[in-house]
Motif scaffolding. Structure first.
Motif, PDB file in Angstrom:
ATOM      1  N   LEU A  48      -3.619  -3.128   5.703  1.00 43.42           N
ATOM      2  CA  LEU A  48      -3.159  -3.605   7.007  1.00 43.42           C
ATOM      3  C   LEU A  48      -2.679  -2.468   7.910  1.00 43.42           C
ATOM      4  O   LEU A  48      -2.189  -2.719   9.010  1.00 43.42           O
ATOM      5  CB  LEU A  48      -2.041  -4.629   6.814  1.00 43.42           C
ATOM      6  CG  LEU A  48      -2.514  -5.972   6.227  1.00 43.42           C
ATOM      7  CD1 LEU A  48      -1.327  -6.798   5.744  1.00 43.42           C
ATOM      8  CD2 LEU A  48      -3.320  -6.753   7.255  1.00 43.42           C
ATOM      9  N   GLY A  49      -2.812  -1.227   7.433  1.00 47.17           N
ATOM     10  CA  GLY A  49      -2.563  -0.090   8.307  1.00 47.17           C
ATOM     11  C   GLY A  49      -1.224   0.593   8.159  1.00 47.17           C
ATOM     12  O   GLY A  49      -0.845   1.408   9.012  1.00 47.17           O
ATOM     13  N   PHE A  50      -0.508   0.320   7.066  1.00 45.97           N
ATOM     14  CA  PHE A  50       0.799   0.934   6.879  1.00 45.97           C
ATOM     15  C   PHE A  50       0.723   2.126   5.915  1.00 45.97           C
ATOM     16  O   PHE A  50      -0.173   2.212   5.075  1.00 45.97           O
ATOM     17  CB  PHE A  50       1.800  -0.095   6.352  1.00 45.97           C
ATOM     18  CG  PHE A  50       2.031  -1.227   7.302  1.00 45.97           C
ATOM     19  CD1 PHE A  50       2.786  -1.045   8.449  1.00 45.97           C
ATOM     20  CD2 PHE A  50       1.465  -2.473   7.075  1.00 45.97           C
ATOM     21  CE1 PHE A  50       2.981  -2.079   9.346  1.00 45.97           C
ATOM     22  CE2 PHE A  50       1.659  -3.518   7.961  1.00 45.97           C
ATOM     23  CZ  PHE A  50       2.412  -3.323   9.105  1.00 45.97           C
ATOM     24  N   LYS A  51       1.690   3.015   6.055  1.00 43.65           N
ATOM     25  CA  LYS A  51       1.845   4.136   5.131  1.00 43.65           C
ATOM     26  C   LYS A  51       2.776   3.655   4.020  1.00 43.65           C
ATOM     27  O   LYS A  51       3.972   3.473   4.242  1.00 43.65           O
ATOM     28  CB  LYS A  51       2.440   5.338   5.857  1.00 43.65           C
ATOM     29  CG  LYS A  51       2.613   6.564   4.986  1.00 43.65           C
ATOM     30  CD  LYS A  51       3.227   7.714   5.786  1.00 43.65           C
ATOM     31  CE  LYS A  51       3.442   8.935   4.901  1.00 43.65           C
ATOM     32  NZ  LYS A  51       4.072  10.048   5.675  1.00 43.65           N
ATOM     33  N   VAL A  52       2.235   3.459   2.822  1.00 40.72           N
ATOM     34  CA  VAL A  52       2.934   2.678   1.801  1.00 40.72           C
ATOM     35  C   VAL A  52       3.352   3.538   0.611  1.00 40.72           C
ATOM     36  O   VAL A  52       2.579   4.369   0.115  1.00 40.72           O
ATOM     37  CB  VAL A  52       2.044   1.519   1.301  1.00 40.72           C
ATOM     38  CG1 VAL A  52       2.816   0.642   0.318  1.00 40.72           C
ATOM     39  CG2 VAL A  52       1.539   0.689   2.478  1.00 40.72           C
ATOM     40  N   THR A  53       4.571   3.298   0.161  1.00 43.00           N
ATOM     41  CA  THR A  53       5.055   3.813  -1.113  1.00 43.00           C
ATOM     42  C   THR A  53       5.368   2.615  -2.000  1.00 43.00           C
ATOM     43  O   THR A  53       6.081   1.699  -1.581  1.00 43.00           O
ATOM     44  CB  THR A  53       6.326   4.662  -0.931  1.00 43.00           C
ATOM     45  OG1 THR A  53       6.030   5.786  -0.094  1.00 43.00           O
ATOM     46  CG2 THR A  53       6.848   5.154  -2.272  1.00 43.00           C
ATOM     47  N   GLY A  54       4.816   2.613  -3.206  1.00 47.23           N
ATOM     48  CA  GLY A  54       5.107   1.558  -4.172  1.00 47.23           C
ATOM     49  C   GLY A  54       5.982   2.108  -5.281  1.00 47.23           C
ATOM     50  O   GLY A  54       5.665   3.152  -5.860  1.00 47.23           O
ATOM     51  N   MET A  55       7.086   1.422  -5.570  1.00 46.44           N
ATOM     52  CA  MET A  55       8.012   1.895  -6.599  1.00 46.44           C
ATOM     53  C   MET A  55       8.283   0.797  -7.615  1.00 46.44           C
ATOM     54  O   MET A  55       8.471  -0.369  -7.252  1.00 46.44           O
ATOM     55  CB  MET A  55       9.334   2.325  -5.961  1.00 46.44           C
ATOM     56  CG  MET A  55      10.243   3.095  -6.912  1.00 46.44           C
ATOM     57  SD  MET A  55      11.998   2.733  -6.649  1.00 46.44           S
ATOM     58  CE  MET A  55      12.149   1.123  -7.433  1.00 46.44           C
ATOM     59  N   ASP A  56       8.287   1.182  -8.887  1.00 46.66           N
ATOM     60  CA  ASP A  56       8.592   0.241  -9.961  1.00 46.66           C
ATOM     61  C   ASP A  56       9.230   1.004 -11.109  1.00 46.66           C
ATOM     62  O   ASP A  56       9.023   2.219 -11.253  1.00 46.66           O
ATOM     63  CB  ASP A  56       7.319  -0.470 -10.435  1.00 46.66           C
ATOM     64  CG  ASP A  56       7.619  -1.808 -11.099  1.00 46.66           C
ATOM     65  OD1 ASP A  56       7.534  -2.842 -10.401  1.00 46.66           O
ATOM     66  OD2 ASP A  56       7.955  -1.819 -12.292  1.00 46.66           O
ATOM     67  N   LEU A  57       9.977   0.287 -11.936  1.00 48.43           N
ATOM     68  CA  LEU A  57      10.596   0.913 -13.107  1.00 48.43           C
ATOM     69  C   LEU A  57       9.603   1.069 -14.251  1.00 48.43           C
ATOM     70  O   LEU A  57       9.728   1.972 -15.076  1.00 48.43           O
ATOM     71  CB  LEU A  57      11.793   0.068 -13.566  1.00 48.43           C
ATOM     72  CG  LEU A  57      12.620   0.612 -14.725  1.00 48.43           C
ATOM     73  CD1 LEU A  57      13.259   1.952 -14.354  1.00 48.43           C
ATOM     74  CD2 LEU A  57      13.700  -0.393 -15.127  1.00 48.43           C
ATOM     75  N   SER A  58       8.580   0.206 -14.290  1.00 48.21           N
ATOM     76  CA  SER A  58       7.640   0.184 -15.409  1.00 48.21           C
ATOM     77  C   SER A  58       6.514   1.189 -15.213  1.00 48.21           C
ATOM     78  O   SER A  58       5.684   1.039 -14.312  1.00 48.21           O
ATOM     79  CB  SER A  58       7.049  -1.223 -15.564  1.00 48.21           C
ATOM     80  OG  SER A  58       5.972  -1.207 -16.480  1.00 48.21           O
ATOM     81  N   GLU A  59       6.454   2.179 -16.081  1.00 45.58           N
ATOM     82  CA  GLU A  59       5.359   3.144 -16.013  1.00 45.58           C
ATOM     83  C   GLU A  59       4.035   2.484 -16.373  1.00 45.58           C
ATOM     84  O   GLU A  59       2.978   2.869 -15.864  1.00 45.58           O
ATOM     85  CB  GLU A  59       5.644   4.316 -16.956  1.00 45.58           C
ATOM     86  CG  GLU A  59       4.669   5.470 -16.795  1.00 45.58           C
ATOM     87  CD  GLU A  59       4.637   6.025 -15.375  1.00 45.58           C
ATOM     88  OE1 GLU A  59       3.527   6.096 -14.789  1.00 45.58           O
ATOM     89  OE2 GLU A  59       5.701   6.378 -14.847  1.00 45.58           O
ATOM     90  N   GLN A  60       4.072   1.472 -17.233  1.00 48.41           N
ATOM     91  CA  GLN A  60       2.852   0.757 -17.604  1.00 48.41           C
ATOM     92  C   GLN A  60       2.244   0.060 -16.389  1.00 48.41           C
ATOM     93  O   GLN A  60       1.028   0.125 -16.158  1.00 48.41           O
ATOM     94  CB  GLN A  60       3.145  -0.263 -18.696  1.00 48.41           C
ATOM     95  CG  GLN A  60       1.913  -1.015 -19.181  1.00 48.41           C
ATOM     96  CD  GLN A  60       2.231  -2.057 -20.232  1.00 48.41           C
ATOM     97  OE1 GLN A  60       3.387  -2.447 -20.407  1.00 48.41           O
ATOM     98  NE2 GLN A  60       1.216  -2.519 -20.936  1.00 48.41           N
ATOM     99  N   LEU A  61       3.072  -0.610 -15.598  1.00 50.63           N
ATOM    100  CA  LEU A  61       2.568  -1.286 -14.407  1.00 50.63           C
ATOM    101  C   LEU A  61       2.091  -0.284 -13.365  1.00 50.63           C
ATOM    102  O   LEU A  61       1.074  -0.502 -12.694  1.00 50.63           O
ATOM    103  CB  LEU A  61       3.650  -2.195 -13.824  1.00 50.63           C
ATOM    104  CG  LEU A  61       4.052  -3.394 -14.685  1.00 50.63           C
ATOM    105  CD1 LEU A  61       5.172  -4.179 -14.014  1.00 50.63           C
ATOM    106  CD2 LEU A  61       2.864  -4.303 -14.964  1.00 50.63           C
ATOM    107  N   LEU A  62       2.801   0.822 -13.228  1.00 55.77           N
ATOM    108  CA  LEU A  62       2.381   1.854 -12.277  1.00 55.77           C
ATOM    109  C   LEU A  62       1.047   2.474 -12.696  1.00 55.77           C
ATOM    110  O   LEU A  62       0.216   2.805 -11.840  1.00 55.77           O
ATOM    111  CB  LEU A  62       3.453   2.935 -12.164  1.00 55.77           C
ATOM    112  CG  LEU A  62       4.731   2.519 -11.429  1.00 55.77           C
ATOM    113  CD1 LEU A  62       5.793   3.601 -11.583  1.00 55.77           C
ATOM    114  CD2 LEU A  62       4.455   2.255  -9.950  1.00 55.77           C
ATOM    115  N   ALA A  63       0.840   2.626 -13.994  1.00 54.73           N
ATOM    116  CA  ALA A  63      -0.440   3.155 -14.468  1.00 54.73           C
ATOM    117  C   ALA A  63      -1.580   2.228 -14.071  1.00 54.73           C
ATOM    118  O   ALA A  63      -2.660   2.682 -13.655  1.00 54.73           O
ATOM    119  CB  ALA A  63      -0.398   3.346 -15.984  1.00 54.73           C
ATOM    120  N   GLU A  64      -1.357   0.924 -14.183  1.00 57.18           N
ATOM    121  CA  GLU A  64      -2.368  -0.046 -13.756  1.00 57.18           C
ATOM    122  C   GLU A  64      -2.601   0.051 -12.252  1.00 57.18           C
ATOM    123  O   GLU A  64      -3.744  -0.027 -11.780  1.00 57.18           O
ATOM    124  CB  GLU A  64      -1.911  -1.454 -14.135  1.00 57.18           C
ATOM    125  CG  GLU A  64      -2.843  -2.565 -13.690  1.00 57.18           C
ATOM    126  CD  GLU A  64      -4.155  -2.595 -14.445  1.00 57.18           C
ATOM    127  OE1 GLU A  64      -5.109  -3.239 -13.955  1.00 57.18           O
ATOM    128  OE2 GLU A  64      -4.233  -1.972 -15.528  1.00 57.18           O
TER     129      GLU A  64
END
Length: 234
Positions: A48-64
């Motif tokens: 949708l045109g935004f500059k996005v940072t995604g943050m999570d505690l789970s490294e497993q989910l971030l790997a996905e």
């Protein structure tokens, strides 16, 4: 991760498109997705045109999430939402989708999350918190459900109960060889007045409350969601 694989990525785009409209952020705005999980909503925000940072505690989910974002369109960071690993005033907007809030048993920890959202927002910044409707959950709780994942053959059983002001979900995954994995999720059943009070204390003004992703008005008895938007107090 397999527990939530059934959630629709196309639906994520539609949900984000509707909800971002409530925020009124300009294209190119820096947006932080707190508790981004596998990145469904963060990637939709990028589209949708935004500059996005995604943050999570789970490294497993971030790997996905990184696998699904091979082009590196989104910046993925591991961190604890009680102490966000970002500078003060770094973002134009923060979003918290699909009840990625209220995990902590100590209420001070959940308050800390709201304070951190305010800290990383710029002056004039906007926030969105997409939470469950606690009244609806208590009235319509499904005590037990079971399904089989088509790809793996895993059986996923979920038992739910309300206890000490929280909805608790015990998840049991049964693998084809009979092995089992057991998890427990807990979310505090915070009411709207709790959010109003804590947001104001943190320097955030609650402006609108919606009852679903379609922008319908919030009805404490009928709405499935409690979606709150607002901004930094002037």
């Amino acid at each position: 991760m397999i527990v939530y694989k059934h959630r629709d990525w196309d639906n994520a785009y539609r949900e984000v498109r509707n909800m971002v409209g409530y925020l009124g952020l300009p294209e190119g705005a820096a947006v932080l997705d707190v508790g981004c999980g596998m990145g469904r909503h963060a990637l939709a925000l990028h589209e949708l045109g935004f500059k996005v940072t995604g943050m999570d505690l789970s490294e497993q989910l971030l790997a996905e999430a990184r696998v699904r974002d091979a082009e590196g369109r989104v910046r993925w960071e591991r961190g604890d939402m009680r102490s966000l690993p970002f500078a003060d005033g770094q973002f134009d907007g923060t979003v918290n989708f699909f009840t990625s809030f209220g995990y902590f048993e100590d209420e001070a920890d959940n308050r800390a999350v709201i304070k951190e959202l305010r800290r990383v927002l710029k002056q004039g910044g906007r926030f969105l918190i997409d939470f469950l409707n606690p009244v609806y959950v208590q009235a319509n709780l499904v005590p037990h459900s079971e399904r089989t994942d088509e790809d793996t053959g895993w059986i996923i059983r979920e038992d739910r109960r309300i206890e000490a002001g929280a909805v608790i979900k015990d998840i049991r995954i049964i693998l084809p060889d009979g092995a089992e994995r057991v998890y427990t999720e807990r979310v505090r059943l915070y009411q709207l007045d709790w959010f109003e009070r804590e947001l104001a204390a943190a320097g955030l003004q609650l402006e609108r409350v919606y009852g679903d992703y379609d922008g319908s008005d919030y009805d404490s008895r009928e709405s499935k969601r409690l979606i709150m938007t607002g901004g930094v107090t002037a």
